[in-house]
Each structure stands twice: as structure tokens, then as C-alpha cells.
Design an enzyme around this catalytic site. Structure first.
Site, mmCIF file in Angstrom:
data_model
loop_
_atom_site.group_PDB
_atom_site.id
_atom_site.type_symbol
_atom_site.label_atom_id
_atom_site.label_comp_id
_atom_site.label_asym_id
_atom_site.label_seq_id
_atom_site.Cartn_x
_atom_site.Cartn_y
_atom_site.Cartn_z
ATOM 1 N N GLU A 79 0.829 -1.210 0.000
ATOM 2 C CA GLU A 79 0.000 0.000 0.000
ATOM 3 C C GLU A 79 0.863 1.260 0.000
ATOM 4 O O GLU A 79 0.548 2.232 -0.687
ATOM 5 C CB GLU A 79 -0.944 0.017 1.220
ATOM 6 C CG GLU A 79 -1.969 -1.106 1.253
ATOM 7 C CD GLU A 79 -3.076 -0.969 0.206
ATOM 8 O OE1 GLU A 79 -3.120 0.044 -0.511
ATOM 9 O OE2 GLU A 79 -3.897 -1.904 0.104
ATOM 10 N N ARG A 83 0.461 3.673 -3.290
ATOM 11 C CA ARG A 83 -0.203 4.972 -3.066
ATOM 12 C C ARG A 83 0.816 6.092 -2.889
ATOM 13 O O ARG A 83 0.736 7.112 -3.567
ATOM 14 C CB ARG A 83 -1.121 4.909 -1.842
ATOM 15 C CG ARG A 83 -2.184 3.839 -1.981
ATOM 16 C CD ARG A 83 -3.277 3.971 -0.949
ATOM 17 N NE ARG A 83 -3.988 2.710 -0.797
ATOM 18 C CZ ARG A 83 -5.235 2.595 -0.370
ATOM 19 N NH1 ARG A 83 -5.928 3.647 -0.051
ATOM 20 N NH2 ARG A 83 -5.790 1.401 -0.245
ATOM 21 N N ASP A 212 -4.400 -10.136 -8.383
ATOM 22 C CA ASP A 212 -4.671 -9.128 -9.421
ATOM 23 C C ASP A 212 -3.504 -8.333 -10.030
ATOM 24 O O ASP A 212 -3.116 -8.538 -11.183
ATOM 25 C CB ASP A 212 -5.776 -8.157 -8.944
ATOM 26 C CG ASP A 212 -5.562 -7.582 -7.536
ATOM 27 O OD1 ASP A 212 -4.514 -7.814 -6.954
ATOM 28 O OD2 ASP A 212 -6.475 -6.882 -7.048
ATOM 29 N N GLU A 346 -12.228 -0.372 -10.296
ATOM 30 C CA GLU A 346 -11.826 -1.331 -11.338
ATOM 31 C C GLU A 346 -12.746 -1.362 -12.552
ATOM 32 O O GLU A 346 -12.282 -1.562 -13.680
ATOM 33 C CB GLU A 346 -11.711 -2.745 -10.735
ATOM 34 C CG GLU A 346 -10.540 -2.928 -9.765
ATOM 35 C CD GLU A 346 -10.793 -2.321 -8.380
ATOM 36 O OE1 GLU A 346 -11.966 -2.052 -8.063
ATOM 37 O OE2 GLU A 346 -9.817 -2.102 -7.641
ATOM 38 N N THR A 432 -0.881 0.600 -10.279
ATOM 39 C CA THR A 432 -2.160 -0.022 -9.936
ATOM 40 C C THR A 432 -3.047 0.899 -9.099
ATOM 41 O O THR A 432 -4.201 0.588 -8.844
ATOM 42 C CB THR A 432 -1.951 -1.383 -9.245
ATOM 43 O OG1 THR A 432 -3.191 -2.087 -9.239
ATOM 44 C CG2 THR A 432 -1.451 -1.213 -7.809
HETATM 45 C C1 DMJ Z 1 -6.441 0.183 -5.004
HETATM 46 O O1 DMJ Z 1 -5.673 0.527 -3.913
HETATM 47 C C2 DMJ Z 1 -5.609 -0.450 -6.094
HETATM 48 O O2 DMJ Z 1 -6.310 -0.410 -7.294
HETATM 49 C C3 DMJ Z 1 -5.246 -1.884 -5.775
HETATM 50 O O3 DMJ Z 1 -4.573 -2.499 -6.852
HETATM 51 C C4 DMJ Z 1 -6.485 -2.676 -5.471
HETATM 52 N N1 DMJ Z 1 -7.360 -2.052 -4.514
HETATM 53 C C5 DMJ Z 1 -7.599 -0.633 -4.541
HETATM 54 C C6 DMJ Z 1 -8.879 -0.182 -5.207
HETATM 55 O O4 DMJ Z 1 -9.925 -1.027 -5.221
#
Ligand code: DMJ
Length: 450
Positions: A79, A83, A212, A346, A432
Site C-alpha cells: 500500500e 499509493r 490481481d 476497477e 495499480t
Molecule cells: C487500489 O488501492 C488499487 O487499485 C489496488 O490495486 C487494489 N485495490 C484498490 C482499489 O480497489
């Protein structure tokens, strides 16, 4: 919507990690190990791209004056990377302002001790002060999670490029080496790996949660390398082939979905998180051989359409956290615990890629349906909130404005209605968390070549 989300965060929660829009206060949580301002850092590039100049300056000022990296506490390596490191790097590349680069590098250094394991596969949790790291208590037998250690590559290559220090690139290239060495059941990648032995701990495979973004980073690593990282492309192609062979199914009603796999047994469920895969498969299809290209574009369109169905079949026109295909159910949640929507991106992410790659107007229509539903059901007096049940038109709110709503959901919606040259897919890859990183058209100095 972005201005409303930001203004309320600023008013009630500036410096906290998220806004609680019902109680009008801030939330800190325990994912970021004492780091603060997750919403500021996640929102920076979105504010900049949307030309919300004043708001961007407010966010930048907070980073300059108040963003403290000398913290203690349990942080999720994943995370913090997607982020904070991703948000800072993207904002540096967009603006050229040194403060974002130096904070990204300083934070990157603090993540390195997590890789001190017998295999070099990092553990999931790190204390940013002491450098001590360990595995999540909930992860089976001290294992590391595929979607976590497999979602560092893009950011770490940029950290090496910007610092001139190859250590970051070496760490992620080693992860790839371990993954290439270990035997894959039916060509699939299970979600749990031991950082001690380098072997799989459990045979649960998913393109949704826990798996994912590992797949996403394979194809994006290749794209970010200006299509030179052929090893990543091959790993992506092989993984997708295995997924298609073993996990992709069609429902009785004709909906294509990607099931989960538990040691050979299928669970006919798709998580909201798995809905990013329509966009990913379309992105990869662009570059598949001529004979595979149409096939993958069709698959991407079918999966995106299934995810749209999960929204269209709800009363709020927002999709549940997970939906199932069994016992007569199609694309709907069957369990009470899976009916919530927490402002996740998503599905609109896939609409954005599908729009850019096909220009079929239905993707903009579908995106607009989401905008209307968010306005109707998630906008509250002081921000946007997740809802607890998408199958009622009077849902209760969860009192949380997630930082990824500003980083991803609103950014992808905005890009869906922009011209294609705003963050062109030829020049940028999105990490992501939707933070754009530039394609390496000029060959990174510090990157490790395989
Ligand atoms: C986000 O922090 C990112 O997209 C991560 O890859 C998956 N979960 C959340 C959003 O749903």
C-alpha cells in the site's frame, strides 16, 4: 466531483489518511505505518491533471510542510508503494518539482529492509522506523502475497532511475527470478509464497484480490520498458494463457467471467477487484500477434460487459464487492457480506481502457451511468461515501471516502471523457493506483537488463 471530494477532505480531515464524510472528521487506520495524508498524496496527480491549480497547490504545500517520513508503525509495503511512492513519482514526472522526487526516494529507501529474507521475496509488513518486517498474521503460514510482492516493479525501476542506485531494480528483478524458478501448477501462479523457501504455500489462484496487480505489472513492465522487457511479456502471455484455459468460463446466460481456483476446484465468483482485467487484457491485446489480437479484444470486451452487468443488475447501478455464477445466479452477490461498494475503481478503469482502444461509445455511456449513480447514492453532505448494500435504493453509508476514489475512480472517469492525448497510453503506464509513470523511451541508466 473531484473538487467536492478534495474540498471536504481539506476542510475536515487534511493530514489524516481519509475523510469520514458523515461524521466530518478524519480517519488514520493502520495500513500506512504512521504515515499520514494518504488522500493528499493519492490526489496530487489527479488535481494536477484536472487543472485544479489552487487545490493542487494546497496539496503540494501539505507535502512540503507537513509530510513526515520519520514514523514508526506497521505499514503495508504494497500500500505504501502503490499509493505514496507511486503518487509522489507520478507527480514528480508531471510537474518536475524536486520535492516529490526527494520524498519518493527517501520513502523508497525505508522500504528496502522488507527484502531481507532468505529468498529476497519481501515480507508484507514493515516498520518504517526500525526496518523490522514480518508477514501478515492472516496470510497462511508466514507467506508473502503474490499481488503484494508482484506489484513493486514499476515504481522500483523508477526509483533506481531517479536515484542512480540500482538496488531497487535489483530487488524486483530478483523477485522475478524466484518466480521463474518455482514450478507453476498448470502454469498458474498461486497467491501465497514463502519468503523463506521460495515455494508456494497454498494453491489458491485468483485474478481478483491477492493476485490481481501481479498480472497487471507484468504487461505494464513490458510497456514501460518501451517493449524491451521481453521476459515480462512472456510471463504475462503464459500466465494469461493458463488463466484462460483453467479459469475463464461462460455462464448459462452467456456472461464470460474469471473464476477462482482452489487446488483444482473452481469457485464461480468474481470479485470487484477482478474487473480491472478487462482493461488489462485489452491493453495486452493491442500488442498480441495478429491472430490473437481479436481474440483477446473480444475476451476483454466480454469481461468488461460482465462487470457492467454486475452494476446494471443492482438497484443502485453500482456493483457489489463480489458476484457469483452459481445456483441460478448471474453476476449478482449472493451473500450479505458481499453486497457493499466502497467507491472502487476497477470497473471504470476497464471502461477507460476499452474506450481508448475501441472508441465504442457504449463505454462512455456506461461510465456516465456510474457518475450518476455515485452522485445519487454516494454523495453525502461532506464528501463521497461507500455504501453497504448496492441492492437497495436507500443504502446506508459506510462513512469512508477512500483515497483511491480520488486517485483512481475519479481520474479514470475523467480520462474516459478526455481526448486520447491526455496521458496518452503510448507514453504513460498507470500504476495499480492509477498514478501515471512515463514509458522509458530513452533507456534507463540504472535498470538491470536480464
Ligand atoms: C487500489 O488501492 C488499487 O487499485 C489496488 O490495486 C487494489 N485495490 C484498490 C482499489 O480497489
Amino acid at each position: 466531483m473531484m473538487k467536492f471530494a478534495w474540498d471536504n477532505y481539506k476542510l475536515y480531515a487534511l493530514g489524516k489518511n481519509e475523510l469520514r464524510p458523515l461524521t466530518k472528521n478524519g480517519h488514520i487506520g493502520n495500513m500506512f505505518g504512521g504515515l499520514r495524508g494518504a488522500t493528499v498524496v493519492d490526489a496530487l496527480d489527479t488535481l494536477y491533471i484536472m487543472e485544479l491549480e489552487e487545490e493542487f497547490q494546497e496539496a503540494k504545500k501539505w507535502v512540503e510542510k507537513s509530510f513526515d517520513l520519520n514514523v514508526n508503525g506497521e505499514a503495508s509495503l504494497f500500500e505504501v508503494n502503490i499509493r505514496y511512492v507511486g503518487g509522489l513519482l507520478a507527480t514528480y514526472y508531471l510537474t518536475g518539482e524536486e520535492v516529490f522526487k526527494s520524498k519518493a526516494l527517501e520513502l523508497g529507501e525505508k522500504l528496502l529492509p522488507a527484502f531481507n529474507t532468505p529468498t529476497g521475496i519481501p515480507r508484507g509488513v514493515i516498520n518504517l522506523g526500525s526496518g523490522m518486517s514480518w508477514s501478515w498474521g492472516w496470510a497462511s503460514a508466514g507467506s508473502s502475497i503474490l499481488a503484494e510482492f508482484g506489484t513493486l516493479h514499476l515504481e522500483f525501476l523508477h526509483l533506481s532511475e531517479l536515484s542512480g542506485n540500482p538496488v531497487f531494480a535489483e530487488k524486483v528483478m530478483n523477485i522475478r527470478k524466484v518466480l521463474n524458478r518455482v514450478e507453476k501448477p498448470q502454469g498458474l501462479y498461486p497467491n501465497f509464497l514463502s519468503p523463506v523457501t521460495g515455494n508456494w504455500v497454498q494453491h489458491h489462484v485468483s485474478i481478483g484480490g491477492l493476485g490481481d496487480s501481479f498480472y497487471e505489472y507484468l504487461i505494464k513492465s513490458w510497456l514501460m520498458s518501451d517493449k524491451k522487457d521481453s521476459e515480462a511479456k512472456k510471463m504475462y502471455d503464459d500466465a494469461l494463457e493458463a488463466i484462460e484455459k483453467h479459469l475463464v468460463k461462460k455462464s448459462a446466460g452467456g456472461l464470460t467471467y474469471i473464476a477462482e481456483w482452489r487446488g483444482g476446484v473452481l469457485d464461480h465468483k468474481m470479485g470487484h477487484l477482478a474487473c480491472f482485467s478487462g482493461g488489462m487484457i485489452a491493453l495486452g491485446a493491442e500488442h498480441a500477434g495478429q491472430e490473437r489480437k481479436q481474440h483477446y479484444m473480444d475476451l476483454a470486451a466480454e469481461i468488461t460487459s460482465t462487470c457492467h452487468e454486475s452494476y446494471a443488475r443492482s438497484d443502485t447501478k453500482l456493483g457489489p464487492e463480489a458476484f457469483r455464477f452459481d445456483a441460478g445466479t448471474e453476476a449478482m452477490a449472493t451473500r450479505l457480506s458481499e453486497r457493499y461498494y466502497i467507491l472502487r475503481p476497477e470497473v471504470v478503469e476497464s471502461y477507460m481502457y476499452m474506450w481508448r482502444l475501441t472508441h465504442d461509445p457504449k463505454y462512455r455511456q456506461w461510465g456516465w451511468e456510474v457518475v450518476k449513480a455515485l452522485e445519487k447514492h454516494c454523495r453525502v453532505e461532506a464528501g463521497f461515501s461507500g455504501i453497504r448494500d448496492v441492492y437497495t435504493t436507500t443504502p446506508t453509508h459506510d462513512n469512508m471516502q477512500q483515497s483511491f476514489f480520488l486517485a483512481e475512480t475519479l481520474k479514470y472517469l475523467y480520462l474516459l471523457f478526455c481526448e486520447d492525448d491526455v496521458l496518452s497510453l503510448d507514453d504513460w503506464v498507470f500504476n495499480t493506483e492509477a498514478h501515471p509513470l512515463p514509458v522509458n523511451h530513452t533507456n534507463f541508466k540504472a535498470s538491470v537488463q536480464q
